[in-house]
Scaffold this motif. Structure first.
Motif, mmCIF file in Angstrom:
data_model
loop_
_atom_site.group_PDB
_atom_site.id
_atom_site.type_symbol
_atom_site.label_atom_id
_atom_site.label_comp_id
_atom_site.label_asym_id
_atom_site.label_seq_id
_atom_site.Cartn_x
_atom_site.Cartn_y
_atom_site.Cartn_z
ATOM 1 N N ARG A 291 -6.297 1.410 -8.610
ATOM 2 C CA ARG A 291 -7.575 1.230 -8.369
ATOM 3 C C ARG A 291 -7.578 0.067 -7.053
ATOM 4 O O ARG A 291 -6.870 -0.796 -7.044
ATOM 5 N N GLN B 240 -4.911 -2.417 -8.061
ATOM 6 C CA GLN B 240 -4.424 -2.628 -9.524
ATOM 7 C C GLN B 240 -3.906 -1.443 -9.828
ATOM 8 O O GLN B 240 -3.956 -0.210 -9.298
ATOM 9 N N GLU C 256 -17.512 -7.527 -8.691
ATOM 10 C CA GLU C 256 -16.662 -6.667 -7.931
ATOM 11 C C GLU C 256 -16.965 -5.414 -8.296
ATOM 12 O O GLU C 256 -17.582 -5.058 -9.438
ATOM 13 N N GLY D 275 -10.708 4.023 -8.280
ATOM 14 C CA GLY D 275 -9.382 4.614 -8.391
ATOM 15 C C GLY D 275 -9.373 5.917 -8.717
ATOM 16 O O GLY D 275 -10.192 6.613 -9.147
ATOM 17 N N GLY E 22 -10.081 -2.711 -5.466
ATOM 18 C CA GLY E 22 -11.206 -3.424 -5.845
ATOM 19 C C GLY E 22 -11.541 -4.355 -4.668
ATOM 20 O O GLY E 22 -11.209 -4.585 -3.801
ATOM 21 N N THR F 273 -3.070 -6.965 -11.319
ATOM 22 C CA THR F 273 -4.030 -6.714 -10.145
ATOM 23 C C THR F 273 -3.156 -7.688 -9.214
ATOM 24 O O THR F 273 -2.434 -8.749 -9.355
ATOM 25 N N HIS G 294 -14.675 -1.518 -8.398
ATOM 26 C CA HIS G 294 -13.130 -0.710 -8.448
ATOM 27 C C HIS G 294 -13.695 0.662 -8.379
ATOM 28 O O HIS G 294 -14.436 1.028 -8.872
#
Length: 194
Positions: A187, A161, A27, A31, A189, A151, A29
């Motif tokens: 964030r 998140q 994954e 943010g 994701g 999350t 992320h």
């Protein structure tokens, strides 16, 4: 300067690795974090401006980490848009699903940064006092990064998140000053194969 270059290198590596989902990338992320706020380290809060923009690539947990609860290795870059402390590093994050579509993600990592390590002025001088009032003095170019994410998984590959991280050397990676920085933000994701 070393921390800044490491952050740029980590960001470049993360950008290069992000499309390679078949190469073990789990994954990505992205943010925005409020930088140097009062959460666990209030004495030094608000000495630096922000925010920091973060980019993190997390990888599939290798089998040799099964004994530790299968944490995901990650690489990240966090760039302060006001020219204050930026950092880049690596670490491990765990994921604990506690309800349908909800998870806690604690983590620990190692970063290097471009912030101030020591006061360049002699103790007791007005210059030293003024510098101390305006700068976080990390005491080491090497820092630990502890983190915790709450999350929320959405339908498909996206998640969101609320994310907290703390940077400090904990008197382990450095000596003398041990002023840390707290960050809190959100964030988004993208989970490959999710």
């Amino acid at each position: 300067m070393r921390g800044y270059l490491a952050g740029v290198a980590a960001f470049g590596a993360a950008m290069a690795l992000a499309p390679a989902a078949n190469a073990g990338v789990d994954e990505v992320h992205v943010g925005v974090m409020a930088h140097n706020i009062c959460v666990t380290n209030c004495k030094n809060a608000d000495k630096e401006d922000g925010p920091n923009v973060e980019f993190q690539v997390s990888f599939d947990s290798p089998s040799f980490l099964n004994w530790a609860g299968s944490p995901q290795p990650y690489i990240l870059a966090s760039v302060n848009v006001a020219g204050e402390t930026s950092f880049g590093g690596v670490g491990l994050e765990w994921r604990w699903d506690f309800a349908e579509g909800w998870a806690l993600e604690p983590g620990i990592g190692y970063v290097i940064h471009n912030g101030e390590v020591d006061n360049p002025f002699a103790n007791g001088t007005p210059e030293a006092a003024a510098f101390f009032e305006e700068h976080v003095l990390f005491g080491s170019e090497d820092l630990f990064r502890t983190s915790l994410g709450l999350t929320r998984d959405f339908e498909g590959p996206l998640e969101a998140q609320v994310f907290f991280s703390h940077l400090s050397h904990g008197q382990i990676l450095g000596s003398g000053r041990n002023q840390g920085v707290d960050q809190l933000g959100v964030r988004i994701g993208y989970q490959f194969g999710g």
